[in-house]
Scaffold this motif. Structure first.
Motif, PDB file in Angstrom:
ATOM      1  N   VAL A  37       0.867  -1.176   0.000  1.00 44.19           N
ATOM      2  CA  VAL A  37       0.000   0.000   0.000  1.00 44.19           C
ATOM      3  C   VAL A  37       0.903   1.225   0.000  1.00 44.19           C
ATOM      4  N   THR A  39       1.168   4.748   0.575  1.00 41.98           N
ATOM      5  CA  THR A  39       0.365   5.779   1.238  1.00 41.98           C
ATOM      6  C   THR A  39       0.886   7.191   0.994  1.00 41.98           C
ATOM      7  N   LEU A  61      -5.282   4.874  -4.150  1.00 39.47           N
ATOM      8  CA  LEU A  61      -5.681   4.899  -2.749  1.00 39.47           C
ATOM      9  C   LEU A  61      -6.448   6.180  -2.446  1.00 39.47           C
ATOM     10  N   VAL A  75      -6.429  -1.789  -6.736  1.00 36.34           N
ATOM     11  CA  VAL A  75      -5.397  -2.813  -6.562  1.00 36.34           C
ATOM     12  C   VAL A  75      -4.904  -3.252  -7.934  1.00 36.34           C
TER      13      VAL A  75
END
Length: 111
Positions: A37, A39, A61, A75
């Motif tokens: 992920v 971020t 995201l 994803v």
């Protein structure tokens, strides 16, 4: 059992993305499933290290956090990019993929 590894730094340019890409690839080459992920909301970059073109990325995201998409829409699998032989001489990521495949016989992590 799942394990979570978090890589963080307040500064940019410290090698976080490279470390994550190498660590994730090493674990994946040992037959484990890995999820990453990114971020970094303002300037995500992990996709570049795995050879994803920005035109392939429909949602991020940030889109998920703003409820513009479901999480599964943000994803993107990269397993095929790591497992296939790169034959495109114009692809600047060819060398890193070859190097990462070699890690399978060099580094052994036990989780």
């Amino acid at each position: 059992m799942a394990h979570i590894i978090s890589i963080h730094s307040f500064r940019g340019g410290t090698g976080k993305s490279n470390l994550v890409a190498n660590l994730a690839t090493t674990i994946m080459l040992q037959g484990k499933r890995v999820g990453i992920v990114d971020t970094d909301i303002q300037s995500p970059g992990i996709h570049v290290l795995f050879g994803l073109d920005t035109e392939q990325i429909n949602f991020t995201l940030n889109d998920y956090l703003w409820e513009k998409c479901d999480i599964k829409d943000a994803v993107y699998p990269v397993t095929d990019a790591l497992n296939t032989q790169n034959t495109d001489p114009n692809n600047k990521h060819g060398d890193i993929f070859s190097f990462l495949r070699v890690l399978k016989s060099v580094i052994f992590l036990e989780f």
